[in-house]
Write an enzyme that holds these catalytic residues in place. Structure first.
Site, mmCIF file in Angstrom:
data_model
loop_
_atom_site.group_PDB
_atom_site.id
_atom_site.type_symbol
_atom_site.label_atom_id
_atom_site.label_comp_id
_atom_site.label_asym_id
_atom_site.label_seq_id
_atom_site.Cartn_x
_atom_site.Cartn_y
_atom_site.Cartn_z
ATOM 1 N N TYR A 144 4.082 6.712 9.592
ATOM 2 C CA TYR A 144 3.279 5.543 9.220
ATOM 3 C C TYR A 144 4.139 4.459 8.604
ATOM 4 C CZ TYR A 144 -1.115 3.178 8.246
ATOM 5 O OH TYR A 144 -2.144 2.284 8.256
ATOM 6 N N LYS A 167 1.155 0.346 15.012
ATOM 7 C CA LYS A 167 2.584 0.254 15.348
ATOM 8 C C LYS A 167 2.964 -0.946 16.217
ATOM 9 C CE LYS A 167 4.016 3.538 12.988
ATOM 10 N NZ LYS A 167 4.430 2.996 11.701
ATOM 11 N N TYR A 186 -9.036 6.112 7.199
ATOM 12 C CA TYR A 186 -9.169 6.574 8.577
ATOM 13 C C TYR A 186 -10.165 7.734 8.540
ATOM 14 C CZ TYR A 186 -4.926 3.954 9.855
ATOM 15 O OH TYR A 186 -4.002 2.960 10.084
ATOM 16 N N HIS A 220 0.840 -1.204 0.000
ATOM 17 C CA HIS A 220 0.000 0.000 0.000
ATOM 18 C C HIS A 220 0.870 1.246 0.000
ATOM 19 C CE1 HIS A 220 -4.219 -1.486 1.375
ATOM 20 N NE2 HIS A 220 -3.666 -2.302 0.509
ATOM 21 N N PRO A 263 -4.237 1.387 18.750
ATOM 22 C CA PRO A 263 -4.047 0.793 17.425
ATOM 23 C C PRO A 263 -4.045 1.777 16.250
ATOM 24 C CG PRO A 263 -6.234 0.301 18.256
ATOM 25 C CD PRO A 263 -5.501 0.965 19.369
HETATM 26 C C1 PHB Z 1 -6.081 -3.627 11.048
HETATM 27 O O1 PHB Z 1 -6.070 -3.988 9.873
HETATM 28 O O2 PHB Z 1 -6.505 -4.368 11.947
HETATM 29 C C2 PHB Z 1 -5.606 -2.265 11.392
HETATM 30 C C3 PHB Z 1 -5.059 -1.462 10.404
HETATM 31 C C4 PHB Z 1 -4.607 -0.197 10.711
HETATM 32 C C5 PHB Z 1 -4.710 0.268 11.997
HETATM 33 C C6 PHB Z 1 -5.231 -0.533 12.994
HETATM 34 C C7 PHB Z 1 -5.685 -1.803 12.697
HETATM 35 O O3 PHB Z 1 -4.275 1.524 12.282
#
Ligand code: PHB
Length: 386
Positions: free
Chosen positions: A380, A292, A196, A57, A288
């Protein structure tokens, strides 16, 4: 991972896993791999399936005010990207490899005591003298293992960190006034990249596990009860929070798993006491938002494997002595980034309208300014220097 890296250096280890193999291979965690994590998996020979099945990605979407904004990673980070490869798959690959290499991985083995960690714990020694022991239950029997070192990779709730004498560790904890309700659904992702989303009703995240399995999250209150969240209510709420002015559709599908994750920031320092080392969630927790956790754990054990190799090979303890301080620089960087992403994207039910406006101003700046977007992109992908 640590056991695998040590094995490659000819160092024996025993992994005591309190859960069953099935449980650790199914437990959902964020699975966004930074370039550094991908590199370690590949270089140590456990990256083949990741390279076949993982999804590269090159950006994420920030969604707010019913508008979509993309953060492009390569252009902001000198060509970097992340790999979407579920944490469960990393775990499966590592377990399979350790077992194929004849490694000792004991499942449903519960450690009950660790003793003697500081009996001879100054790093000036050459690994002779007192050795720590672990007592554990496996099957119906109790066993004792005599070790050179013990590494607590047993998570936030594990007993490893609690073996450090009281008063030796400094800890920092922050809780947030919300939690995440996560679902796994048998439906192709409605997006090519993670979304997000900040919405007045709360944060939402659209992630994925594969081209046919989606992973989505909703901000809920910390006391939320899964019983109140029917599948239909979850999809309705997700749809409302992802809604945009343009035409975009959230595909629905059968939900195969639901769970609630608390949000917490936590750090324990130092990450070593004598012959006991802390790694991953045993030493630090990030919320989350930003994914990280796994990357920090892999970074810890990569550092530790190198340090222990030098110590065992020729008694050079410089890297072992520096482990905690070196690891904690990256840890605190990730703590800050996870806190930033969390507070930027979650409307705080206890805060007022002023904070709301600040949040939106910050988001608008983040997508309008190359400098601000770079902060998100660098952190990120794991390229931010600590
Ligand atoms: C997930 O795919 O579970 C996931 C992805 C990004 C995040 C948190 C969880 O920031």
């Amino acid at each position: 991972m640590l056991s695998h890296l040590l094995h490659l250096e000819g160092i024996d280890s025993v992994v005591l896993e309190s859960r069953s193999r099935d449980r650790v291979e199914q437990r959902q965690r964020a699975g966004i791999l930074e370039q550094g994590t991908v590199d370690v998996l590949r270089a140590s020979g456990v990256g083949d399936r990741m390279d076949r099945q993982g999804l590269v990605h090159e950006g994420i979407e920030l969604r707010f005010d019913r508008e979509c904004h993309r953060i492009d990673f390569p252009s902001l980070t000198g060509g970097r990207a992340v790999m979407v490869y579920a944490q469960t798959e990393v775990v499966k690959d590592l377990i399979a490899r350790r077992l194929a290499d004849g490694g000792h991985v004991l499942f449903e083995a519960e450690a009950t005591a660790v003793e003697g960690i500081s009996a001879d714990g100054t790093s000036a020694d050459k690994m002779d003298g007192g050795r720590p022991t672990i007592t554990f239950r496996h099957g119906d029997a109790e066993h004792t293992l005599r070790c050179d070192v013990v590494v607590a990779c047993d998570g936030f709730h594990g007993m490893g960190r609690r073996c450090v004498p009281a008063g030796t560790l400094h800890t920092w904890t922050r809780t947030y006034p919300f939690a995440w309700l996560g679902i796994l659904a048998d439906v192709p992702p409605s997006c090519d990249e993670l979304i997000y989303a900040r919405h007045e009703r709360g944060f939402a995240l659209h992630s994925m596990r594969s081209p046919t399995v989606s992973r989505l999250y909703l901000q809920v209150t910390p006391d939320a009860d899964l019983a109140d969240w029917s599948d239909e209510r979850i999809w309705d709420e997700l749809e409302a929070r992802f809604a945009v002015h343009s035409d975009w559709n959230l595909e629905r599908g059968p939900i195969t798993e639901k769970g609630i994750t608390p949000m917490r920031s936590f750090v324990a320092e130092p990450m070593r006491h004598g012959r006991l080392f802390l790694a991953g969630d045993a030493a630090h927790i990030v919320p989350p938002t930003g994914a990280k956790g796994l990357n920090l754990a892999v970074a810890d054990v990569t550092l530790l494997a190198r340090a222990l190799t030098r110590w065992f090979a020729d008694g050079d303890h410089a890297a072992v002595d520096a482990y905690s301080q070196t690891a904690l620089r990256r840890v605190w960087r990730a703590e800050h980034f996870s806190y930033l992403m969390t507070t930027m994207l979650h409307p705080d039910p206890e805060a007022g309208d002023f904070e709301c406006r600040l949040q939106l101003a910050n988001l608008r700046y983040t997508v309008a300014s190359t400098a601000a977007a770079t902060v998100v992109a660098e952190n990120y992908v794991g390229a931010a220097s600590a």
